[in-house]
Design an enzyme around this catalytic site. Structure first.
Site, short mmCIF file in Angstrom:
data_model
loop_
_atom_site.label_atom_id
_atom_site.label_comp_id
_atom_site.label_asym_id
_atom_site.label_seq_id
_atom_site.Cartn_x
_atom_site.Cartn_y
_atom_site.Cartn_z
N ARG A 93 0.71 -1.28 -0.07
CA ARG A 93 -0.05 0.16 -0.05
C ARG A 93 0.83 1.41 -0.06
O ARG A 93 0.81 2.05 -0.63
CB ARG A 93 -0.90 0.07 1.15
CG ARG A 93 -1.74 1.20 1.26
CD ARG A 93 -2.82 1.16 2.63
NE ARG A 93 -3.63 2.77 2.47
CZ ARG A 93 -4.54 2.85 3.41
NH1 ARG A 93 -4.77 1.90 4.12
NH2 ARG A 93 -4.91 3.81 3.47
N ASN A 147 -10.76 -4.50 -0.81
CA ASN A 147 -10.60 -3.46 -2.06
C ASN A 147 -9.43 -3.77 -2.94
O ASN A 147 -8.67 -4.90 -2.70
CB ASN A 147 -9.96 -2.21 -1.04
CG ASN A 147 -10.91 -1.30 -0.52
OD1 ASN A 147 -12.04 -1.15 -1.24
ND2 ASN A 147 -10.86 -0.85 0.75
N ASP A 170 -18.18 -0.40 2.87
CA ASP A 170 -18.75 0.34 4.10
C ASP A 170 -18.60 1.74 3.95
O ASP A 170 -19.29 2.42 4.96
CB ASP A 170 -17.97 -0.22 5.27
CG ASP A 170 -16.41 0.18 5.33
OD1 ASP A 170 -15.81 -0.10 4.32
OD2 ASP A 170 -16.04 1.00 6.34
N HIS A 200 -16.72 3.89 -4.45
CA HIS A 200 -15.90 5.17 -4.07
C HIS A 200 -16.34 6.22 -5.13
O HIS A 200 -15.40 7.11 -5.30
CB HIS A 200 -14.45 4.74 -4.02
CG HIS A 200 -14.40 4.01 -2.66
ND1 HIS A 200 -13.07 3.59 -2.22
CD2 HIS A 200 -15.10 3.42 -1.82
CE1 HIS A 200 -13.18 2.99 -1.26
NE2 HIS A 200 -14.14 2.71 -0.89
N TYR A 264 -14.99 10.06 -1.65
CA TYR A 264 -13.83 9.48 -2.46
C TYR A 264 -13.78 10.54 -3.71
O TYR A 264 -12.91 10.41 -4.25
CB TYR A 264 -13.89 8.31 -2.83
CG TYR A 264 -13.15 7.22 -1.71
CD1 TYR A 264 -11.83 6.87 -1.54
CD2 TYR A 264 -13.93 7.06 -0.46
CE1 TYR A 264 -11.67 6.11 -0.85
CE2 TYR A 264 -13.47 6.16 0.42
CZ TYR A 264 -12.23 5.89 0.42
OH TYR A 264 -11.75 5.02 1.36
#
Length: 441
Positions: A93, A147, A170, A200, A264
């Site tokens: 990430r 994700n 969520d 998103h 987002y």
């Protein structure tokens, strides 16, 4: 009432203890006979597993518990697979977030180049989990909230179109909790929402109370001034990066004030702002590793050392309640109205029928029925068409091992300024992900 057997795929996740706590809090409506953890990282899972074993022995000794890296043991005799895997963990990430920043492009785990890189890592392992489930428990349902959900959902549509999988997120739930707080309601469940978009990447077009009164004017007035900050007089309600996200919704809303936006959208509508307000050397991944990651594992080790979960520092996660709602809707045929990520198929009339869209659905024991959205405005439609093309190109790139398709996906992303920059980022991401991505030609 039948008791369910649940396997949590991603047993070593920092979110797993919160899911266990949420399952325990709702045993009356969703009774459980067995909980299993599955992860391919035995060492990491063992710490969470041992702590949760102590927790379950103390609070629900009647529930059988185990954790394993063996797919056959994990997926045999289960009713629900709750999947929240993070392929590459936080180390990757960090790469997703920092590599684009080298080129003044935002780095984010689900949006833009970072989300594309994460999607390319996630597709194979998610398909593998579906196959394990279908091999060992063919009647089970997979509730997937791994994700980046949009890319993962498109991959499951393309590669496993008949599988019993429901893709969820969520984030709208978290925003609806804030809306309820703004309105002074006890729960978001007191609101009936109409929402559409991609994961998103969506908008609320209508929100009413149980008596049918329109709540949008009050919400719009608040969001126009404060975004989704519930109590503007409080200095800070959450971590700095999230606080900024909820506050920035004010500017996102101003662009399209007929609806209320998912937070987002800031990454797509204000990418220059994001780059300017991000430290390229200390990204969100670093924040998570320094706080959540450290705290949850410290709490787990404390439980193991003390031999008791009494006064443990685990907390039930809000997003976990959504998982329980979904599992309960299927197990008990409650016909609950929930936001799911599903194939459009005409629910949004003037949009690609094969797109994986996020819309309200009615959920019961046989799956879900989609709510008709009708036609959507040109602004949202234009943004969604661009983004859904990105998601489809990523999945095509993975299926075909195509460098060209992935370059096109990055080029088409609204977060990337040019094809030249897209190529530079792609080449760097390929090097970082060489042990995770399929070979691209």
């Amino acid at each position: 009432m039948k008791k369910s057997s649940v396997v949590i795929a991603g047993g070593g996740s920092t979110f797993t203890p919160g899911i266990v706590l949420m399952l325990l809090e709702h045993l009356e409506r969703f009774p459980i006979r067995q909980i299993k953890f599955y992860d391919n990282d035995a060492k990491r899972q063992e710490i969470i597993g041992k702590a949760c074993e102590i927790l379950l022995k103390e609070r629900a000794p009647e529930i059988t518990f185990s954790y394993t890296t063996d797919p056959e043991k994990a997926f045999t005799d289960v009713d629900f697979v709750m999947a929240h895997i993070r392929v590459g963990k936080y180390a990757m990430r960090e790469q997703d977030e920092k590599i684009p920043m080298r080129y003044n492009v935002l780095g984010q785990e689900t949006c833009g180049p970072g989300g594309i890189a994460y999607g390319m890592r996630s597709i194979g392992p998610i398909i593998e989990i579906i196959d394990f489930m279908e091999k060992y428990s063919p009647d089970a349902w997979m509730l997937n909230y791994s994700n980046p959900a949009a890319i993962v959902a498109e991959a499951t549509r393309r590669l496993r179109p008949t599988s019993r999988i429901i893709n969820i997120c969520d984030m709208p739930v978290g925003i609806e909790d804030r809306m309820a707080g703004i309105l002074g309601l006890k729960s978001r469940k007191e609101m009936q929402v109409k929402y559409y978009g991609l994961n998103h990447f969506g908008w609320w077009s209508d929100i009413r109370d149980q008596a049918g009164h329109d709540l949008m004017p009050r919400l719009k007035e608040h969001v126009a001034k404060h975004g989704y900050i519930v109590r503007p007089e409080a200095e800070q309600e959450t971590e700095p990066s999230w606080n900024d996200t909820f506050a920035k919704a004010k500017d996102v809303y101003a662009v399209e004030p007929d609806t209320l936006p998912n937070t987002y959208l800031k990454y797509y509508l204000f990418p220059d702002y994001i780059v300017k307000h991000t430290d390229p050397n200390h990204s969100r991944a670093n924040e998570v590793m320094e706080h959540r990651e450290k705290n949850v594992f410290a709490a787990a080790r404390a439980v193991i050392e003390k031999g008791t979960a009494k006064d443990c520092r685990f907390t039930a996660d809000d997003h976990a309640s959504y998982i329980v709602d979904l599992a309960d809707a299927i197990a008990s045929n409650t016909k609950a109205r929930m936001l799911l990520i599903v194939e459009n198929g005409g629910s949004i009339e003037n949009f690609d029928p094969t797109a994986m869209v996020e819309i309200p659905c009615i959920v019961g024991s046989d799956g879900y029925e989609k709510v008709c959205i009708g036609r959507i405005p040109r602004f949202q439609k234009g943004l969604m068409e661009q983004q859904v093309a990105v998601e489809k190109l990523v999945v095509e790139a993975w299926i075909n091992g195509s460098y060209q398709k992935l370059w096109q996906a990055l080029t088409l992303s609204k977060t990337v300024p040019s094809a030249a920059v897209a190529k530079q980022i792609l080449d760097d991401l390929m090097i970082a992900n060489q042990s995770y991505w399929p070979e691209l030609k």
